[in-house]
Motif scaffolding. Structure first.
Motif, mmCIF file in Angstrom:
data_model
loop_
_atom_site.group_PDB
_atom_site.id
_atom_site.type_symbol
_atom_site.label_atom_id
_atom_site.label_comp_id
_atom_site.label_asym_id
_atom_site.label_seq_id
_atom_site.Cartn_x
_atom_site.Cartn_y
_atom_site.Cartn_z
ATOM 1 N N ALA A 193 -4.542 -17.585 38.164
ATOM 2 C CA ALA A 193 -3.978 -16.311 38.616
ATOM 3 C C ALA A 193 -4.657 -15.100 37.981
ATOM 4 O O ALA A 193 -4.508 -13.977 38.477
ATOM 5 C CB ALA A 193 -2.478 -16.279 38.311
ATOM 6 N N ALA A 194 -5.401 -15.300 36.908
ATOM 7 C CA ALA A 194 -5.995 -14.182 36.168
ATOM 8 C C ALA A 194 -7.223 -13.620 36.879
ATOM 9 O O ALA A 194 -7.860 -14.278 37.715
ATOM 10 C CB ALA A 194 -6.372 -14.648 34.765
ATOM 11 N N GLU A 195 -7.571 -12.385 36.519
ATOM 12 C CA GLU A 195 -8.848 -11.796 36.920
ATOM 13 C C GLU A 195 -9.898 -12.197 35.880
ATOM 14 O O GLU A 195 -9.615 -12.174 34.677
ATOM 15 C CB GLU A 195 -8.753 -10.271 37.002
ATOM 16 N N HIS A 196 -11.098 -12.504 36.345
ATOM 17 C CA HIS A 196 -12.080 -13.096 35.437
ATOM 18 C C HIS A 196 -13.330 -12.248 35.279
ATOM 19 O O HIS A 196 -13.825 -11.625 36.227
ATOM 20 C CB HIS A 196 -12.467 -14.494 35.926
ATOM 21 N N LEU A 197 -13.826 -12.251 34.050
ATOM 22 C CA LEU A 197 -15.155 -11.747 33.730
ATOM 23 C C LEU A 197 -16.065 -12.965 33.618
ATOM 24 O O LEU A 197 -15.832 -13.860 32.802
ATOM 25 C CB LEU A 197 -15.122 -10.986 32.401
ATOM 26 N N SER A 231 -21.829 -7.212 26.077
ATOM 27 C CA SER A 231 -20.755 -6.264 26.386
ATOM 28 C C SER A 231 -19.398 -6.926 26.593
ATOM 29 O O SER A 231 -18.434 -6.252 26.956
ATOM 30 C CB SER A 231 -21.119 -5.459 27.637
ATOM 31 N N VAL A 232 -19.295 -8.225 26.349
ATOM 32 C CA VAL A 232 -18.043 -8.943 26.627
ATOM 33 C C VAL A 232 -16.863 -8.359 25.857
ATOM 34 O O VAL A 232 -15.786 -8.120 26.415
ATOM 35 C CB VAL A 232 -18.200 -10.445 26.317
ATOM 36 N N GLY A 233 -17.016 -8.121 24.566
ATOM 37 C CA GLY A 233 -15.911 -7.613 23.757
ATOM 38 C C GLY A 233 -15.397 -6.279 24.256
ATOM 39 O O GLY A 233 -14.184 -6.083 24.402
ATOM 40 N N GLN A 234 -16.303 -5.359 24.534
ATOM 41 C CA GLN A 234 -15.916 -4.030 25.000
ATOM 42 C C GLN A 234 -15.202 -4.103 26.339
ATOM 43 O O GLN A 234 -14.188 -3.418 26.570
ATOM 44 C CB GLN A 234 -17.155 -3.152 25.116
ATOM 45 N N LEU A 235 -15.706 -4.943 27.239
ATOM 46 C CA LEU A 235 -15.113 -5.051 28.568
ATOM 47 C C LEU A 235 -13.716 -5.668 28.531
ATOM 48 O O LEU A 235 -12.810 -5.225 29.249
ATOM 49 C CB LEU A 235 -16.026 -5.875 29.479
ATOM 50 N N VAL A 242 -10.172 -12.059 31.887
ATOM 51 C CA VAL A 242 -10.262 -13.230 31.021
ATOM 52 C C VAL A 242 -11.685 -13.773 31.113
ATOM 53 O O VAL A 242 -12.267 -13.827 32.208
ATOM 54 C CB VAL A 242 -9.264 -14.321 31.458
ATOM 55 N N ALA A 243 -12.266 -14.169 29.984
ATOM 56 C CA ALA A 243 -13.634 -14.713 29.975
ATOM 57 C C ALA A 243 -13.639 -16.100 29.353
ATOM 58 O O ALA A 243 -12.917 -16.363 28.386
ATOM 59 C CB ALA A 243 -14.578 -13.796 29.204
ATOM 60 N N THR A 244 -14.432 -16.986 29.918
ATOM 61 C CA THR A 244 -14.657 -18.314 29.354
ATOM 62 C C THR A 244 -15.899 -18.252 28.477
ATOM 63 O O THR A 244 -17.004 -18.031 28.971
ATOM 64 C CB THR A 244 -14.833 -19.358 30.469
ATOM 65 N N VAL A 245 -15.713 -18.426 27.163
ATOM 66 C CA VAL A 245 -16.819 -18.295 26.219
ATOM 67 C C VAL A 245 -16.724 -19.398 25.163
ATOM 68 O O VAL A 245 -15.705 -20.080 25.048
ATOM 69 C CB VAL A 245 -16.808 -16.912 25.516
ATOM 70 N N THR A 246 -17.773 -19.539 24.376
ATOM 71 C CA THR A 246 -17.743 -20.517 23.292
ATOM 72 C C THR A 246 -16.868 -20.021 22.143
ATOM 73 O O THR A 246 -16.702 -18.819 21.940
ATOM 74 C CB THR A 246 -19.161 -20.774 22.762
ATOM 75 N N GLU A 247 -16.307 -20.973 21.392
ATOM 76 C CA GLU A 247 -15.332 -20.615 20.369
ATOM 77 C C GLU A 247 -15.926 -19.747 19.271
ATOM 78 O O GLU A 247 -15.284 -18.814 18.772
ATOM 79 C CB GLU A 247 -14.730 -21.886 19.762
#
Length: 309
Positions: A193-197, A231-235, A242-247
């Protein structure tokens, strides 16, 4: 051809020409005249029965036979150099030199702050530069000594290279604190349901994640797609994406950008991050020191290095 038929300096010249691709650059590096370099190249052509290099508008391009010679000659010269200097010590506190490391933009975020600080403390005369594995012919550049170390998931580095596992890491969901999904557990329904980056990182192992999510039958509502992680953090801080990234990347971004992360609701495989180096620098004191610093700062285990298959 026997070893007695060729001069070691001829092979050094051949290796320099593989890297520089210009007679003038090789002459300058070896302290020779350009005619001397050309004469040596002519002699090598006669000895090998091959043109070795063909002049083009962009420089001297190697023939297929010269490219075939490049790896064994580079490896042999590297081993000779390491053998002659194996008793020399690398004095980190006093040496002045630079290293070049291949890593992704994730690597720059995760590794560089700690690595640069360690160098400032222990080796103030040592500087670093980074290159992208996708922006260069990494294998050739490492064989030529232009890149000292590579960190990441790099299946193209096989014969002639050592590798050692740095760590394994899982994928997580990253978003801002106070997000509607900021609770103990993130369900698959919440994720859908989330919007994704979405970060499309071509040429890296992370590019496979989107395919795995699609195979899991999840059709994400993608609000924004970007080609890098910088730019992931700023966005995320200023949106509900929501972003899928490494831990490890998530851990690096949480505090600076007021974010949080949760276990991914899709069963994604862990990714192995390895360190690679060419066999020619395996015994180099300077490179051993650099690898030791990287593993001390970021390694999860004490596994012994292995030759890549």
């Amino acid at each position: 051809m026997e070893l007695s038929d060729i001069d070691l300096n001829q092979l050094v010249l051949l290796q320099h020409l593989m890297v520089e691709r210009r007679v003038s650059k090789v002459a300058e590096k070896m302290g020779l005249t350009q005619p001397a370099v050309s004469n040596t190249l002519a002699k090598l052509r006669r000895q090998f029965g091959d043109d070795l290099f063909v002049r083009t508008p962009t420089g001297m391009m190697p023939t297929p036979f010269a490219e075939q010679l490049a790896e064994p000659i580079g490896y042999a010269l590297g081993m000779i150099h390491s053998g002659l200097n194996q008793h020399s010590r690398f004095e980190a506190a006093s040496v002045k030199r630079s290293f070049t490391i291949s890593m992704t933009d994730i690597g720059e975020i995760v590794f560089l702050p700690g690595l640069v600080e360690r160098l400032r403390q222990d080796a103030p005369g040592v500087s670093l530069s980074t290159v992208r594995a996708t922006a260069t012919n990494l294998r050739d550049d490492m064989e030529a000594g232009q890149v000292d170390l590579a960190i990441g998931s790099l299946p193209q580095l096989k014969a002639g290279f050592f590798q050692r596992r740095l760590f394994r890491q899982r994928y997580v969901c990253l978003y801002r604190k106070g997000h509607a999904l900021d609770r103990k557990r993130l369900s698959l329904a919440d994720f859908k349901a989330a919007e994704h980056l979405v970060i499309v990182s071509a040429g890296t192992g992370h590019g496979k994640v989107d395919e795995l999510i699609r195979r899991a039958g999840v059709d994400r509502a993608v609000r924004l797609t970007i080609p890098h992680f910088v730019s992931v953090g700023q966005l995320l801080r200023s949106s509900d994406m929501v972003a899928t990234v490494t831990e490890r990347l998530a851990e690096s971004l949480v505090e600076p950008f007021d974010l949080t992360f949760r276990t991914h609701p899709i069963d994604l495989p862990e990714i192995a991050i390895n360190v690679f180096w060419h066999a020619k620098v395996h015994r180099s004191p300077a490179h051993q020191w650099l690898r030791g610093v990287v593993f001390e700062l970021f390694g999860e285990d004490k596994a012994r290095p292995t030759r890549a298959p």
